[in-house]
Design an enzyme around this catalytic site. Structure first.
Site, PDB file in Angstrom:
ATOM      1  N   ASN A  11      43.104  35.788  45.147  1.00 48.71           N
ATOM      2  CA  ASN A  11      41.864  35.023  45.029  1.00 48.71           C
ATOM      3  C   ASN A  11      42.195  33.736  44.277  1.00 48.71           C
ATOM      4  O   ASN A  11      42.406  33.761  43.065  1.00 48.71           O
ATOM      5  CB  ASN A  11      40.837  35.867  44.262  1.00 48.71           C
ATOM      6  CG  ASN A  11      39.584  35.086  43.912  1.00 48.71           C
ATOM      7  OD1 ASN A  11      39.349  33.997  44.449  1.00 48.71           O
ATOM      8  ND2 ASN A  11      38.777  35.632  43.019  1.00 48.71           N
ATOM      9  N   HIS A  97      31.749  38.666  43.694  1.00 50.28           N
ATOM     10  CA  HIS A  97      32.695  38.520  42.571  1.00 50.28           C
ATOM     11  C   HIS A  97      31.904  38.299  41.280  1.00 50.28           C
ATOM     12  O   HIS A  97      30.855  37.648  41.303  1.00 50.28           O
ATOM     13  CB  HIS A  97      33.638  37.342  42.843  1.00 50.28           C
ATOM     14  CG  HIS A  97      34.773  37.270  41.855  1.00 50.28           C
ATOM     15  ND1 HIS A  97      34.623  36.743  40.607  1.00 50.28           N
ATOM     16  CD2 HIS A  97      36.049  37.707  41.932  1.00 50.28           C
ATOM     17  CE1 HIS A  97      35.774  36.844  39.951  1.00 50.28           C
ATOM     18  NE2 HIS A  97      36.666  37.426  40.739  1.00 50.28           N
ATOM     19  N   GLU A  99      32.253  36.297  38.960  1.00 54.46           N
ATOM     20  CA  GLU A  99      31.969  34.881  38.661  1.00 54.46           C
ATOM     21  C   GLU A  99      30.782  34.381  39.494  1.00 54.46           C
ATOM     22  O   GLU A  99      30.008  33.541  39.038  1.00 54.46           O
ATOM     23  CB  GLU A  99      33.243  34.036  38.900  1.00 54.46           C
ATOM     24  CG  GLU A  99      34.276  34.295  37.804  1.00 54.46           C
ATOM     25  CD  GLU A  99      35.730  34.110  38.217  1.00 54.46           C
ATOM     26  OE1 GLU A  99      35.997  33.496  39.266  1.00 54.46           O
ATOM     27  OE2 GLU A  99      36.609  34.606  37.471  1.00 54.46           O
ATOM     28  N   GLY A 175      41.195  37.277  33.993  1.00 55.16           N
ATOM     29  CA  GLY A 175      41.674  36.019  33.441  1.00 55.16           C
ATOM     30  C   GLY A 175      41.920  36.059  31.947  1.00 55.16           C
ATOM     31  O   GLY A 175      42.114  35.022  31.311  1.00 55.16           O
ATOM     32  N   SER A 215      43.732  40.623  35.667  1.00 51.64           N
ATOM     33  CA  SER A 215      45.041  40.378  35.055  1.00 51.64           C
ATOM     34  C   SER A 215      46.161  41.231  35.654  1.00 51.64           C
ATOM     35  O   SER A 215      47.041  41.695  34.936  1.00 51.64           O
ATOM     36  CB  SER A 215      44.981  40.556  33.538  1.00 51.64           C
ATOM     37  OG  SER A 215      44.087  39.606  32.967  1.00 51.64           O
TER      38      SER A 215
HETATM   39  P1  PGA Z   1      42.797  37.498  37.333  1.00 53.93           P
HETATM   40  O1  PGA Z   1      41.503  37.412  38.302  1.00 53.93           O
HETATM   41  O2  PGA Z   1      43.874  38.221  38.127  1.00 53.93           O
HETATM   42  O3  PGA Z   1      43.145  36.084  37.024  1.00 53.93           O
HETATM   43  O4  PGA Z   1      42.394  38.285  36.146  1.00 53.93           O
HETATM   44  C1  PGA Z   1      41.134  38.469  39.139  1.00 53.93           C
HETATM   45  C2  PGA Z   1      39.890  38.105  39.921  1.00 53.93           C
HETATM   46  O5  PGA Z   1      38.996  37.451  39.359  1.00 53.93           O
HETATM   47  O6  PGA Z   1      39.759  38.461  41.123  1.00 53.93           O
END
Ligand code: PGA
Length: 252
Positions: A11, A97, A99, A175, A215
């Site tokens: 992603n 998602h 976000e 993240g 992560s």
């Molecule tokens: P990340 O994001 O691997 O940077 O933690 C995962 C995601 O939001 O799909």
């Protein structure tokens, strides 16, 4: 027992220009060309879809969207529909998602419409669910995740769900560099599979692929993916670099 092919999807969020997309995907294509036991996908920003489709043509890497509108066409400024995505070569769509839920106000009802539209159009929905740190500490992980699942799948019956993929992404791990331990992740994945079994039947649940996200990195991927109910990964930060994403694919 049903064999579930692992699915690793990158992603890219709001990163990469068209030329950066070309460079990264050419390198990724070469790095994973021998892999056939893992389904691989990349979700670039909309502006890079056409270039990505070109670079990935004839490869073993699928193209995914990061979002999608539930309608086919209409006066919806700023939105992109399933038929448009199909036209651009997209086969998968990340929906709901965290976000999108947090910054763009997406609700379970809206996400339910998107999941339904994706399935009707033959796009594989990757439905994201997950709890915040506060919810985990208040012991609400199970109720939050099962609430998101029943909300997003409310319009569907088991028979409709053929291709659905669920991504469990604890928000506190996205993240942040904090990863759920393999045991923490497995525990929630098992609950998700049982819940889907109760909701839509055992056959659907056995076939359902559940990705972990939050992560995921080359050095923790193998351990996470070795868990019984973890069938893949949704990778943010580490997917921006072709070498690290390829290492995660090879770990799967
Ligand atoms: P990340 O994001 O691997 O940077 O933690 C995962 C995601 O939001 O799909």
């Amino acid at each position: 027992m049903v064999e579930r092919k692992p699915i690793i999807v990158g992603n890219w969020k709001m990163y990469k220009t068209i030329s950066e997309t070309r460079t990264t995907l050419s390198a990724l294509r070469a790095a994973v060309q021998d892999v056939d036991s893992v389904e691989i996908g990349i979700a670039p920003p909309f502006t890079s879809l056409a270039a990505a489709a070109e670079v990935l043509s004839g490869s073993n890497i699928s193209l995914a969207a990061q979002n999608m509108h539930y309608g086919d066409a209409g006066a919806f400024t700023g939105e992109v529909s399933a038929p448009m995505l199909l036209d651009a070569g997209v086969t998968h769509a990340i929906l709901g998602h965290s976000e999108r839920r947090e910054y763009f106000g997406e609700t379970d009802d809206l996400i339910a419409s998107k999941v339904k539209a994706a399935l009707e159009n033959g796009i594989v929905p990757i439905l994201c669910v997950g709890e915040t740190q506060v919810q985990r500490e208040a012991d609400e992980t199970v109720s939050v995740v099962t609430g998101q699942l029943s909300g997003a799948l409310s319009e569907l019956r088991g028979a409709d769900l053929g291709t659905l993929v669920v991504a469990y992404e604890p928000i506190w791990a996205i993240g942040t560099g904090l990863t759920a331990t393999p045991e923490q992740a497995q525990q929630v994945h098992e609950i998700i599979r049982d819940f889907i079994g109760d909701l839509l039947g055992g056959v659907v649940a056995e076939r359902l692929r559940i990705q972990y996200g939050g992560s995921v990195k080359p050095d923790n991927a193998a351990e996470l993916l070795a868990q019984l109910d973890i069938d893949g990964a949704l990778v943010g930060g580490a997917s921006l670099d072709s070498e690290s994403l390829s290492a995660i694919v090879h770990a799967a």
